[in-house]
Enzyme design. Sequence first.
Site, PDB file in Angstrom:
ATOM      1  N   THR A  65       0.889  -1.150   0.000  1.00  0.00           N
ATOM      2  CA  THR A  65       0.000   0.000   0.000  1.00  0.00           C
ATOM      3  C   THR A  65       0.929   1.202   0.000  1.00  0.00           C
ATOM      4  O   THR A  65       1.967   1.177   0.682  1.00  0.00           O
ATOM      5  CB  THR A  65      -0.925   0.047   1.233  1.00  0.00           C
ATOM      6  OG1 THR A  65      -0.128   0.210   2.402  1.00  0.00           O
ATOM      7  CG2 THR A  65      -1.746  -1.228   1.375  1.00  0.00           C
ATOM      8  N   HIS A  66       0.574   2.203  -0.782  1.00  0.00           N
ATOM      9  CA  HIS A  66       1.423   3.395  -0.930  1.00  0.00           C
ATOM     10  C   HIS A  66       2.819   3.023  -1.411  1.00  0.00           C
ATOM     11  O   HIS A  66       3.779   3.719  -1.117  1.00  0.00           O
ATOM     12  CB  HIS A  66       1.520   4.169   0.391  1.00  0.00           C
ATOM     13  CG  HIS A  66       0.209   4.329   1.085  1.00  0.00           C
ATOM     14  ND1 HIS A  66      -0.665   5.352   0.814  1.00  0.00           N
ATOM     15  CD2 HIS A  66      -0.416   3.549   2.013  1.00  0.00           C
ATOM     16  CE1 HIS A  66      -1.748   5.215   1.559  1.00  0.00           C
ATOM     17  NE2 HIS A  66      -1.631   4.123   2.284  1.00  0.00           N
ATOM     18  N   SER A 106      18.591  -0.575 -25.429  1.00  0.00           N
ATOM     19  CA  SER A 106      18.780   0.872 -25.472  1.00  0.00           C
ATOM     20  C   SER A 106      19.719   1.198 -26.619  1.00  0.00           C
ATOM     21  O   SER A 106      20.562   0.383 -27.002  1.00  0.00           O
ATOM     22  CB  SER A 106      19.387   1.334 -24.157  1.00  0.00           C
ATOM     23  OG  SER A 106      20.247   2.435 -24.339  1.00  0.00           O
ATOM     24  N   GLU A 119       5.447  -0.267 -20.423  1.00  0.00           N
ATOM     25  CA  GLU A 119       5.301   1.191 -20.334  1.00  0.00           C
ATOM     26  C   GLU A 119       4.237   1.670 -21.311  1.00  0.00           C
ATOM     27  O   GLU A 119       3.436   2.560 -21.006  1.00  0.00           O
ATOM     28  CB  GLU A 119       6.653   1.866 -20.610  1.00  0.00           C
ATOM     29  CG  GLU A 119       7.639   1.621 -19.471  1.00  0.00           C
ATOM     30  CD  GLU A 119       9.089   1.895 -19.844  1.00  0.00           C
ATOM     31  OE1 GLU A 119       9.347   2.689 -20.775  1.00  0.00           O
ATOM     32  OE2 GLU A 119       9.971   1.310 -19.201  1.00  0.00           O
ATOM     33  N   GLN A 130     -20.288  12.387 -36.873  1.00  0.00           N
ATOM     34  CA  GLN A 130     -19.412  11.568 -37.713  1.00  0.00           C
ATOM     35  C   GLN A 130     -18.106  11.231 -36.984  1.00  0.00           C
ATOM     36  O   GLN A 130     -17.467  10.225 -37.278  1.00  0.00           O
ATOM     37  CB  GLN A 130     -19.123  12.327 -39.011  1.00  0.00           C
ATOM     38  CG  GLN A 130     -18.176  11.631 -39.955  1.00  0.00           C
ATOM     39  CD  GLN A 130     -18.248  12.214 -41.358  1.00  0.00           C
ATOM     40  OE1 GLN A 130     -19.178  11.920 -42.096  1.00  0.00           O
ATOM     41  NE2 GLN A 130     -17.293  13.044 -41.721  1.00  0.00           N
ATOM     42  N   LYS A 171     -16.937   7.717 -34.866  1.00  0.00           N
ATOM     43  CA  LYS A 171     -16.225   6.515 -35.299  1.00  0.00           C
ATOM     44  C   LYS A 171     -14.721   6.608 -35.109  1.00  0.00           C
ATOM     45  O   LYS A 171     -14.080   5.606 -34.797  1.00  0.00           O
ATOM     46  CB  LYS A 171     -16.581   6.221 -36.764  1.00  0.00           C
ATOM     47  CG  LYS A 171     -17.997   5.637 -36.871  1.00  0.00           C
ATOM     48  CD  LYS A 171     -18.506   5.546 -38.276  1.00  0.00           C
ATOM     49  CE  LYS A 171     -18.798   6.893 -38.878  1.00  0.00           C
ATOM     50  NZ  LYS A 171     -19.861   7.658 -38.167  1.00  0.00           N
TER      51      LYS A 171
HETATM   52  N1  ARG Z   1     -20.747   9.862 -42.711  1.00  0.00           N
HETATM   53  C1  ARG Z   1     -21.855  10.294 -41.913  1.00  0.00           C
HETATM   54  C2  ARG Z   1     -21.586   9.961 -40.448  1.00  0.00           C
HETATM   55  O1  ARG Z   1     -20.722   9.197 -40.194  1.00  0.00           O
HETATM   56  C3  ARG Z   1     -23.086   9.624 -42.351  1.00  0.00           C
HETATM   57  C4  ARG Z   1     -24.315  10.374 -42.091  1.00  0.00           C
HETATM   58  C5  ARG Z   1     -24.385  11.576 -42.952  1.00  0.00           C
HETATM   59  N2  ARG Z   1     -25.626  12.223 -42.844  1.00  0.00           N
HETATM   60  C6  ARG Z   1     -25.832  13.443 -43.287  1.00  0.00           C
HETATM   61  N3  ARG Z   1     -26.994  13.917 -43.137  1.00  0.00           N
HETATM   62  N4  ARG Z   1     -24.902  14.123 -43.845  1.00  0.00           N
HETATM   63  O2  ARG Z   1     -22.231  10.453 -39.556  1.00  0.00           O
END
Ligand code: ARG
Length: 465
Positions: free
Chosen positions: A164-165, A283, A296, A328, A331
């Site tokens: 601990t610590h 190294s 790391e 958008q 993603k």
């Molecule tokens: N490439 C867009 C996205 O990933 C798709 C949806 C686009 N819709 C629009 N109304 N421009 O969100």
Amino acid sequence: MAARRKRKAKGDPLRGRFTVEQHPALVRINRSYDVDCRMWPQDIAGSIAHAMMLGDTGIVTKAASKRMVKGLQKVAAEFADGSFEPRESDEDIHMAVERRLTELIGPDGARLHTARSRNDQVATDVRLYLASAAESIELNVQQAQRALLALVERDGAFVLPFYTHLQRAQPVVLGHGLLAYVEMLERDLQSARYELDECPLGACAGAGTSLPIDRRMTAKLLGFKRPSPNSLEAVSSRNDIARVLSGFAAIAVTLSRLGADLVLWTSSEFGFARLGDGVSTGSSIMPQKRNADGAELLRAKATRVTGALGRLFEVQRGLPMGYFKDLQEDKTALFEAEDAVEEMLEIACAMLGDISFDAARMRAAVEDPTGYLLATEAADWLVRQGVPFREAHEAVGALVSAAEAAGLGLEELPLEVFRRAHRKFDEDVYKVLSADGAVRSRRVLGGPSPAGVKRQLARWRKKLG
Ligand code: ARG
């Protein structure tokens, strides 16, 4: 300016109302194909379900529906064998697939987007993607858990301090510490799992459609439990991604802590473990170095995942209800987090599969007489003689201080020193002053006794195989 810009290209599917081409800077910032093309299997699956539904409901003819499905399967085959050729003008995966479909089957391709928007399309795609990403991460987390179990089986009985610590605290066995990671990963997985429940498809741009689509059918075809109940919510929320990303972030944080332990354990100061040559780095200047870069990077790469989770919330923060192009960016966050966790799991498994532990070094850290790791055992011994714990704590504190002044371990002190600290001490106390005895006696449920660790291991083996 605008007047001098090029006339719009013929056939640009989204620019019927414009008279000039899009500014190249807008084309660039708007284009997401390079990111979202990895959702091609989900995009095509969604389109196939949609095309089937359009035929089933009579919105398009059965023949047209069939041609669309067949065409989409061809597009999928092109993606699968690497022959799909994206165009600069494909703004995203949705436009790319539709463009190619229309090239392949002609006018029926132009019917695919009936009663659909990219807004419900992308929301559907990303959920389908999330389900498969979550499943793959779960399988790989289980691999890491198995790698930990193998170490527990091999070296689980080695005695070492827990900290601990970062101060030596009490003796445990290695198996207990490794199983703590197995448990932690399991807890993390609880939020990283994703079940398809509400299908956004049919929400269209956010306000549904007047055409007689069958949302139950598409939901079912795609493996969702039901259509999402509110079309606006369906295209506006990315919080289901956030939920899974918080699970990914938890996994990453756990792995970062494992990384931190590996860095400590393999340091010359600790010397508890040694990573194999294949998972150690050298190294550029010091020929003797044997670094744990992988460990790391487990620490550092976790920031990609926690950062992605933060970004996903930030992208949505302050957005009015409805779809915005901001979304958008969901993603990039999801994929970056997914890639980082996959990479981290891979290196964690590699290191766990090629590590050796130094039982003697670990034991020495426990048995260092001036470490006083058994002080709590002495206090607990007094408690068993009826002494209140606070009184016992104070007495043993004085004992430690006397031992420290003499440069001795507790077990090396003569009985009269014990008795000066507390009159209830007798010969018997020496019996609990051994690391192995201490570990064995911690039979409490969930504790580090070898018997308890064996039970934990058996439960995990049954679960993970
Ligand atoms: N490439 C867009 C996205 O990933 C798709 C949806 C686009 N819709 C629009 N109304 N421009 O969100």
